[in-house]
Each structure stands twice: as C-alpha cells, then as structure tokens.
Design an enzyme around this catalytic site. Structure first.
Site, mmCIF file in Angstrom:
data_model
loop_
_atom_site.group_PDB
_atom_site.id
_atom_site.type_symbol
_atom_site.label_atom_id
_atom_site.label_comp_id
_atom_site.label_asym_id
_atom_site.label_seq_id
_atom_site.Cartn_x
_atom_site.Cartn_y
_atom_site.Cartn_z
ATOM 1 N N LYS A 76 21.777 3.764 22.939
ATOM 2 C CA LYS A 76 21.712 2.622 24.024
ATOM 3 C C LYS A 76 20.607 2.583 24.952
ATOM 4 C CE LYS A 76 24.979 0.525 24.817
ATOM 5 N NZ LYS A 76 25.511 -0.850 24.398
ATOM 6 N N THR A 105 25.390 1.713 29.662
ATOM 7 C CA THR A 105 26.304 3.087 29.806
ATOM 8 C C THR A 105 25.739 3.880 30.691
ATOM 9 O OG1 THR A 105 27.692 4.836 28.724
ATOM 10 C CG2 THR A 105 25.462 3.776 27.591
ATOM 11 N N ASP A 106 26.842 4.932 31.354
ATOM 12 C CA ASP A 106 26.400 5.927 32.135
ATOM 13 C C ASP A 106 25.757 7.030 31.267
ATOM 14 O OD1 ASP A 106 28.953 5.878 31.002
ATOM 15 O OD2 ASP A 106 29.180 7.945 32.099
ATOM 16 N N TYR A 165 24.643 8.670 21.090
ATOM 17 C CA TYR A 165 25.256 7.686 21.701
ATOM 18 C C TYR A 165 24.167 7.059 22.950
ATOM 19 C CZ TYR A 165 28.224 4.372 24.331
ATOM 20 O OH TYR A 165 28.422 3.342 25.161
ATOM 21 N N GLY A 185 36.670 -6.967 20.941
ATOM 22 C CA GLY A 185 36.524 -5.437 21.614
ATOM 23 C C GLY A 185 37.478 -5.437 22.752
ATOM 24 N N TRP A 223 33.377 4.754 31.850
ATOM 25 C CA TRP A 223 34.895 5.175 32.040
ATOM 26 C C TRP A 223 35.842 3.807 31.855
ATOM 27 C CZ3 TRP A 223 36.427 9.732 35.532
ATOM 28 C CH2 TRP A 223 35.405 10.634 35.431
ATOM 29 N N THR A 277 30.525 2.499 19.951
ATOM 30 C CA THR A 277 30.839 3.325 21.136
ATOM 31 C C THR A 277 31.510 4.824 20.917
ATOM 32 O OG1 THR A 277 32.868 2.017 21.143
ATOM 33 C CG2 THR A 277 31.215 1.179 22.447
#
Length: 283
Positions: free
Chosen positions: A129, A101-102, A125, A10, A150, A62
């Site tokens: 997570k 992740t945020d 999502y 990835g 980001w 993702t």
C-alpha cells in the site's frame, strides 16, 4: 462530475457509489470484470474512453495475512495498479483519490499519527500500500490519499459482523486488548471522500471515525448496542498469533480534515449505532 470508482463491488466501493449518486455525480463503478487494474493497457484504454473528472481508487488487495504469502500479487494490485491509474489520470487530466491504510505505520507511536509522520510498514500489506502511495506521487503533483483504519460497512465481511456471529454462536469470545485504533464506518468515509474530491484541497488525509478504542472495547460496545449477553475475554496479541504483525497503535490524527474546513467523521460509537440500524433495515 464524472467519477470512475475502482473496487465498486467492495465494502467501501458500494457506499462510495451510493454517495456519488446521492450527490448527483455520474458514477462509473468498475470491478475486476470491467477493469483489470493490473493491466496497464486496459487501464489507459478505459480511462481514456470514459474521460472521468475523478478516479476514486478503492480497489485493493486487503487480505493482510494473505499478503504475507502472496506479496507479489498484493504488489500488482496495490502498487502497480495504482501506478497505472495515476498515469491514466495524468494523461486524461483527472483527479485521483487513493484509499490507503494505517498499516503504512509500524504502530509504535503513543500519540496519533500525523499525515507527514515517517512511514514504516510491518508487513507485506503495508509495504504494498505504501508503494502505491509512492508510485502515485511519482506521477502526480496533485492527488488525494486518504488513509483509514478498522473499516466496517453493510456490504462486506468485517469485525462487527464476526463478533455478532461468534457472540450468538458461543456466548463468549476472546478479543485482543493491546491493539488500539479508531473504527471507521464506510458510509461516513464515503461521504468524506466525495466531499474531498469536490474540492482542490489536495494532499494526504487521515480519515476514521473520531474516538479511540481497543478491539476488546470495540467488541464490548458491539454487544452492548446489540443487547447480546456475551462474555468478552481480553487477550494479548501474543495469545492470538497471526501470519502478519498488526500495528499495536493505529490512531490517526484527523487534524488536516479540520484545518481544511472539511467535515470530521462522527464518533465511532454513534457510527456503530447508525451501522446497526442500517443492517437491521436491510435484513
């Protein structure tokens, strides 16, 4: 150290592999072909055979919008897959780092999210997570969780590539201006992750490049640095509807990086310049 990397093919995984090699670690890259993380028996067998010192878990579902329609699949990869790796890590005495992740936050804050802020994902999502984070913590007392946001790098699809392509094709783009965060260059994130696993400074970290911008400001800077004459129109999120809701405010506090004497990631504009230089050299 002997390090297994999931999601090694990835966007982030490839830079993690490069950084491990650069630091003279033994890197074992896996993707879906070598290791199905949704199959617990496979995970236990593979980790028990390789016996790594560390597992760097970059594999994830993702597709934020896709997860709304496929939450079960996203859960298998993001939550169950993480749980199986945590069990395998515990069985084999390996350290485990999960990239998160945020999106575990709802984006209603107006100052940077600290690592211990209450989580409240807006969509599938983020939920899957967060479930992965919680399942990991159920099995391991010592762990690394690195939340980022980001992300852009040379090996995958990302906002920078999309903007350059659309800018060249159309000469005009519309970009949301009411979602704010911090871009993250995969090379910088990979360096931080490898530095972190070389320590025993366990816990949850937030790692993005420093500085804050909206997607609109990010786009303007991309065209400025690439010398492309593109008109950028600011849009509201309402003008650009998507299946999954996006957090309006995704700024993550990097205090913990500094507190633990680790190297903060550089400013996002510098990182963007380095990325553009890297893409030019690769093409």
């Amino acid at each position: 150290m002997k390090v297994v990397v999931t999601g090694a093919a990835g966007q982030l995984g490839q830079d993690v592999m490069r950084e491990l090699v650069r630091k003279n670690h033994q890197a074992y890259g896996t993707d879906r072909q070598q290791l199905d993380i949704t199959n617990e028996a496979d995970v236990i067998a593979y980790i028990s055979e390789v016996k790594p010192d560390v597992i760097l878990h970059c594999a994830a579902y993702t597709n934020v919008d896709g997860a709304e329609a496929n939450e079960e699949i996203a859960y298998q990869i993001n939550a169950s897959g993480t749980e199986y790796l945590a069990r395998a890590a515990k069985l084999n005495g390996a350290k485990l780092l999960l990239v998160s992740t945020d999106y575990v936050f709802d984006g209603t804050a107006n100052e940077p999210y600290e690592v211990d802020e209450p989580t409240k994902p807006l969509g599938a999502y983020g939920r899957t997570k967060l479930a992965g984070e919680q399942l990991l913590q159920k099995h391991l007392e010592q762990f690394f969780i690195v939340r980022t946001a980001w992300v852009f790098g040379v090996y995958g699809k990302n906002f920078v590539k999309t903007m350059i392509r659309l800018g060249e094709e159309r000469g005009e783009v519309g970009v949301v201006h009411d979602q704010v965060g911090s871009p993250t260059y995969t090379v910088d994130l990979a360096q931080f992750m490898v530095q972190l696993i070389e320590t025993d400074k366990y816990g949850i970290y937030h790692a993005t490049n420093s500085g804050v911008c909206s997607w609109y400001e990010f786009a303007v800077e991309i065209f400025k640095q690439t010398n492309l004459n593109v008109k950028v129109n600011p849009l509201t999120s309402d003008q650009f509807p998507t299946p999954a809701a996006r957090p309006k405010y995704s700024v993550l506090s990097k205090e913990k990086i500094s507190e633990n004497g680790l190297t903060p990631l550089r400013d996002w504009k510098e990182a963007l310049a380095a990325y553009l230089k890297e893409t030019t050299e690769k093409s």
